[in-house]
Structures are given as C-alpha cells and as structure tokens.
Design a protein around this motif. Sequence first.
Motif, PDB file in Angstrom:
ATOM      1  N   LYS A 225       0.595  -1.126   0.030  1.00 57.36           N
ATOM      2  CA  LYS A 225      -0.005  -0.152   0.087  1.00 57.36           C
ATOM      3  C   LYS A 225       0.748   1.050   0.151  1.00 57.36           C
ATOM      4  CE  LYS A 225      -1.856   1.694   3.620  1.00 57.36           C
ATOM      5  NZ  LYS A 225      -1.699   3.266   3.614  1.00 57.36           N
ATOM      6  N   THR A 231      -6.417   3.148   4.131  1.00 59.24           N
ATOM      7  CA  THR A 231      -6.541   1.698   4.264  1.00 59.24           C
ATOM      8  C   THR A 231      -7.886   1.365   3.283  1.00 59.24           C
ATOM      9  OG1 THR A 231      -5.149   1.653   6.288  1.00 59.24           O
ATOM     10  CG2 THR A 231      -6.872  -0.404   5.559  1.00 59.24           C
ATOM     11  N   PHE A 234      -7.799   1.741  -0.215  1.00 58.85           N
ATOM     12  CA  PHE A 234      -6.871   0.885  -0.911  1.00 58.85           C
ATOM     13  C   PHE A 234      -7.361  -0.557  -0.901  1.00 58.85           C
ATOM     14  CE2 PHE A 234      -3.157  -2.070  -1.062  1.00 58.85           C
ATOM     15  CZ  PHE A 234      -2.572  -1.688  -2.185  1.00 58.85           C
TER      16      PHE A 234
END
Length: 285
Positions: A225, A231, A234
Amino acid sequence: MLTALTVKKHERRKGIKGLADRLRRDRAVVKIKRARGVYLKHITYISYGRKPRFEKLEKIVGDSKNRIICSPKIKFESDSKFKRFENSDFSARLCTNLAICLLSMCDFTEKLKIGIYDLDGRESEFLPYVMKYSSDVTVVTDCPDVYYDENELVMENMGACSVVTKRTEELEHCHLIIAPHTIEKTFSSNENTLILTNGRPKAELTGEVYYKYYFKMPNGFDRIKPQELETEYFCSALYSLGRQYSLGSIVPTMCSNFSATQTVKSLYAMFESLYKNSAKSADEN
C-alpha cells in the motif's frame, strides 16, 4: 495488474542549484510489488516543474488510465485520459457487515423496526441477511422491482417479506436505518434512530449517524500500500479491481461520525439505549 500513482514535488533549491533544478526533467520511478497474489505497479512521478505533466506517463500506465489508484490530492484535468479509481462497493460491505454484527448481538431483534435506504437497488441481496433478525423491515428504493424479486425468495425461504416503497416517510419510526451508499437527500428519521451509512451524508439527518469505518488490513497488503493512501480506499481497489472478494467479509472494529468514535461494543450499548428510549417514548404516547 493494479496501478498506483504517487506524485512527489521536488523542492527547488536557491542559487545555482535552483537553476540546475529548472533544467532537470520530470521522471518516473516504477516498482512492481506483489502480495497474496496481487500485483501492483507503483509509479512515483517526481516533478521538478510547477505542474506535473501526466501525459508523459501514458505508456507506463497503459490500460489503467481510467482507474488509477491515487490520493484525492492528485488532480487530473477534466479532459485528461487519466481518472482516479473510485468505487463504493467495498465500503458498502463494511457498512452492511457492521449492521449484521450489531443485529447478531441484539436480544430484542423481534421488536426492531429496520429500514434499508437503497435508492439504486444495488444491495437487494442484503435483504435476507437483515430479515434473519427482524420481520419488520422497510426498504426505500427507486428500483422496487429488484426488491420485489428478492422479497419472493425471502417469502419462500423464511415465510416473511419486507415493505418496499419509494416513500422516505416510512423510515421515520425505524430504530435502525442501513444506507450502504452515500446519503445525498434528507429523509424522515427520529432522534432515537441509529443510521449506518457509507461516506459522510450530504444532507442533514436526525438521529445518530455513523459513516466512517476502521479495520485491520490483512497481513501482506500493508507492504504494497502506498503510504499516502487510506486503508479503506486501498482495500476498495483490492476488492473491486484485484478481485480480492474475501475482503468483503471484514467486520469493522470501530466506526466514527462527525465528532465521536465507537467500538462495536460501545456502539451496541448506544443502540440498546436508543431502542429503550424509543420504547419508552412510544409507551408514554
């Protein structure tokens, strides 16, 4: 292969070194990363000029031009061939998974009035999971035919069916409203309603609204990532573009709204309190 883009602006130095910077050409560094069967082409564009010249990346980006994984701070021109990847399917799953988790904790589900706000009719398959816990379910949608079909299956398997309507007023007395996609228009609810949705609502709502979810990324994916990406965003790309559908089973550990953050346990305690307040108000009236 997924394609991610990071832009780094080279700070111009002063004096002779600054003159040298102005003569330098922008460049791109490409790294191929792999985790759990997913390949990511990570392009780092280093800009020495005032404005990145993304057209230079066309051959490197290839077929991923209209689904580039990148920070929202990167702006592409309206007539550009490049577009940032955006998809709400994974975030919708986080919303519905938390809702089901919450319902599974309840010992008063038989008395719950639940609303599903799904104008586009994209989450009709979610209906039987909700009706497992309550038979008093109202669906507000602009695509009723989709839910009529799902209702027939629910009736065959469970012997119950939901109310399907276009009238948002029908949500007013719901204890829990689940809106898997961003709410853009206001609808009827009350101060004792818990609303779980995806993305900050674009309209004012009455009740306790939660729309941001937190979870732990599965091991391995954190290594590929790009640092600047959230988060959830992604994982959304991994889910929709990388076909990592197992991510769709993730249940958030926390959620937040405009000003507060809740764990699953504290959210349930609040929901139980809201339900009791609602029942008390109903008795008094």
